[in-house]
Design an enzyme around this catalytic site. Structure first.
Site, short mmCIF file in Angstrom:
data_model
loop_
_atom_site.label_atom_id
_atom_site.label_comp_id
_atom_site.label_asym_id
_atom_site.label_seq_id
_atom_site.Cartn_x
_atom_site.Cartn_y
_atom_site.Cartn_z
N ASP A 62 60.35 26.62 -69.23
CA ASP A 62 61.71 26.11 -69.44
C ASP A 62 61.85 25.72 -70.90
OD1 ASP A 62 64.20 24.33 -69.15
OD2 ASP A 62 63.83 24.85 -67.06
N ASP B 236 61.96 29.87 -74.25
CA ASP B 236 63.34 30.34 -74.33
C ASP B 236 63.29 31.79 -73.85
OD1 ASP B 236 65.74 31.50 -75.04
OD2 ASP B 236 65.76 30.72 -77.10
N VAL B 237 63.91 32.06 -72.70
CA VAL B 237 63.76 33.39 -72.09
C VAL B 237 64.44 34.49 -72.89
CG1 VAL B 237 63.45 32.52 -69.74
CG2 VAL B 237 65.77 33.03 -70.58
N TYR C 85 80.19 35.17 -65.99
CA TYR C 85 79.04 34.80 -65.16
C TYR C 85 78.82 35.85 -64.07
CZ TYR C 85 76.15 31.88 -62.05
OH TYR C 85 75.14 31.39 -61.27
N LYS D 50 75.49 38.20 -63.24
CA LYS D 50 74.79 38.11 -61.96
C LYS D 50 74.90 39.40 -61.16
CE LYS D 50 73.09 33.99 -62.42
NZ LYS D 50 71.63 33.82 -62.53
N THR E 249 73.06 21.23 -57.40
CA THR E 249 72.08 21.16 -58.48
C THR E 249 72.77 20.64 -59.74
OG1 THR E 249 72.47 23.37 -59.39
CG2 THR E 249 70.92 23.20 -57.53
#
Length: 272
Positions: free
Chosen positions: A38, A64-65, A157, A161, A194
């Protein structure tokens, strides 16, 4: 049934909070050695400290992906420490909501795409070789209900996805054709309670400040089961896909949304 992923090494991106933390916790409880990554260098170490105190095996690596160089380092570190990788959970993601797609800046579009889609691409690009050397495994890409149907204010978004959903299917076919023993599936949560909800600007006002959205109130209206889901309920689905119980499952999507994608229910009007 305990020990469903005993002896497996699992990488969970975005593992410091929310769904990622719940996934890391459950996989550790079920016997996996968990590598949680993360950008959050405060909550990440706290998470793995708790997992290890509870008898699990977990490490935290800052990541950092969107950084390709960091991906090479992460996989190299996993191979050096553990010699294998059996489970990849590409979970890191962000949500940016706007009143209209015409209000979205190119910078926000690119930032969301970089994390939600580029980050998943990089995860499989760098993880698959080690998984193949390990004899196979399971790749689980975190998509969304928004990756199955449109959502006003969330066009960007949804685009990311939806891309994750078809990326999973295509990589699943590549792996099946290669006969490498790697299964690839996507998970599609609905309204889940979340911390991400506190980070999405309200679409009604277009306010760019962090304005809280109550997932429970939204779920009462939008979800047939009448409540928001919990991160642990998504983690249970991920555990199934990570375990050998799903050894004949690849190229599909696991929808965990309280019935939202199936349709709508009409609830009786309660008079006051």
């Amino acid at each position: 049934m305990a020990g469903q992923v005993e002896g497996k090494v699992a990488l969970v991106t975005g593992g410091a909070s929310g769904i990622g933390a719940a996934v890391a916790e459950l996989l550790a409880q079920e016997g996996a050695t968990v590598v949680a990554t993360d950008i959050d260098e405060l909550r990440g170490p706290e998470l793995v400290t708790g997992l290890n105190k509870a008898g699990g095996k977990a490490v935290f690596l800052q990541q950092d992906v969107t950084s390709e160089a960091r991906w090479a380092e992460i996989i190299s570190e996993i191979e050096k420490r553990f010699g294998r990788l059996d489970v990849l959970v590409s979970n890191a993601g962000i949500g940016i909501s706007v009143p209209s797609i015409t209000d979205m800046t190119l910078a926000d579009w690119r930032r969301q795409t970089a994390i939600n889609l580029d980050g998943v691409f990089l995860s499989v690009k760098y993880s698959l070789p080690l998984m193949r050397r390990s004899g196979g495994g399971s790749v689980i890409m975190m998509s969304s209900l928004a990756g199955l149907r449109g959502a006003a204010g969330l066009a960007g978004y949804s685009a990311t996805k939806g891309g994750v959903r078809l990326l999973a299917k295509s990589v699943a076919m590549e792996c099946a054709a290669a006969g490498d023993g790697i299964r690839v599936n996507s998970v599609h949560p609905g309204i889940i309670d979340t911390p991400i909800w506190s980070k999405i600007p309200t679409e009604a006002t277009g306010n760019r400040a962090n304005a809280p959205i109550d997932p429970e109130e939204r779920a009462k209206i939008a979800t047939p089961l009448g409540r928001a889901g919990q991160a642990a309920e998504i983690a249970s689905g991920v555990l199934y896909l990570a375990s050998d119980a799903s050894r004949y499952v690849t190229g599909t999507e696991l929808v965990i949304d309280g019935g939202m994608n199936a349709g709508a229910v009409v609830r009786p009007i309660v008079s006051k």
